[in-house]
Scaffold this motif. Structure first.
Motif, short mmCIF file in Angstrom:
data_model
loop_
_atom_site.label_atom_id
_atom_site.label_comp_id
_atom_site.label_asym_id
_atom_site.label_seq_id
_atom_site.Cartn_x
_atom_site.Cartn_y
_atom_site.Cartn_z
N GLY A 1 0.28 0.84 -5.47
CA GLY A 1 0.68 1.66 -4.33
C GLY A 1 2.18 1.83 -4.25
O GLY A 1 2.68 2.93 -4.08
N VAL A 2 2.91 0.72 -4.37
CA VAL A 2 4.38 0.81 -4.32
C VAL A 2 4.91 1.58 -5.52
O VAL A 2 5.80 2.42 -5.38
CB VAL A 2 4.99 -0.61 -4.26
N GLY A 3 4.35 1.34 -6.70
CA GLY A 3 4.82 2.04 -7.90
C GLY A 3 4.61 3.54 -7.82
O GLY A 3 5.53 4.33 -8.06
N PHE A 4 3.39 3.94 -7.46
CA PHE A 4 3.10 5.37 -7.36
C PHE A 4 3.84 6.01 -6.18
O PHE A 4 4.24 7.17 -6.25
CB PHE A 4 1.60 5.63 -7.25
N ALA A 5 3.98 5.26 -5.10
CA ALA A 5 4.71 5.80 -3.95
C ALA A 5 6.17 6.04 -4.32
O ALA A 5 6.75 7.07 -3.96
CB ALA A 5 4.62 4.84 -2.76
N TRP A 6 6.76 5.11 -5.04
CA TRP A 6 8.16 5.29 -5.46
C TRP A 6 8.30 6.48 -6.40
O TRP A 6 9.18 7.32 -6.23
CB TRP A 6 8.65 4.02 -6.16
N LEU A 7 7.40 6.56 -7.39
CA LEU A 7 7.46 7.67 -8.34
C LEU A 7 7.19 9.00 -7.66
O LEU A 7 7.94 9.97 -7.85
CB LEU A 7 6.44 7.44 -9.46
N GLY A 8 6.14 9.08 -6.85
CA GLY A 8 5.84 10.33 -6.15
C GLY A 8 6.92 10.71 -5.17
O GLY A 8 7.30 11.88 -5.06
N GLY A 9 7.46 9.72 -4.45
CA GLY A 9 8.55 9.99 -3.52
C GLY A 9 9.80 10.49 -4.23
O GLY A 9 10.49 11.40 -3.75
#
Length: 132
Positions: A45-53
């Motif tokens: 969640g944190v990884g994809f959130a950082w990348l998507g953000g």
């Protein structure tokens, strides 16, 4: 090299590997599924959130040339993070349901089954366990 061990210049290393044949995989006991979701949900969640953000923020700055990109990044990252947490929580619930209901039935059938080496057939009686 002897028995998977290798000695070079006074040092010794070893490797342990487990290989299952197709027959061993076919006859293996059913296993329970993991019900842990918080680690995977947080990590991915944190990884994809950082990348998507980061992607959405970059596009927002490129398009609007203002702080709107940062707002888009925060919103997109939060949505992606919550989606990942929900996905892994749902997977854990499905696995818990499998472990509670289906695993017991599969394990009971596996306990009653046997393999004939002569004719190479697996005999598994079909049973139905009533779940209360």
């Amino acid at each position: 090299m002897v028995d998977g061990s290798l000695a070079v210049a006074g040092t010794k290393t070893s490797t342990n590997t487990t290989v299952k044949t197709a027959l061993a995989q076919k006859l293996a006991m059913p296993t329970k599924r993991t019900e842990s979701w918080i680690f995977y949900g947080l990590f991915f969640g944190v990884g994809f959130a950082w990348l998507g953000g980061a992607i959405v923020g970059f596009l927002g700055v490129a398009i609007f040339n203002s702080a709107v990109g940062a707002i888009f990044a925060i919103i997109a990252g939060t949505c992606i993070f919550l989606h990942c947490m929900k996905h892994y929580r749902d997977c854990a619930r499905r696995n818990a349901k499998y472990n509670k209901l289906d695993y017991q039935n599969e394990k009971a059938q596996w306990d009653l089954g046997f393999y004939c080496h002569r004719c190479e057939n697996v005999f598994v009686p079909k049973i139905k366990i009533n779940h209360v």
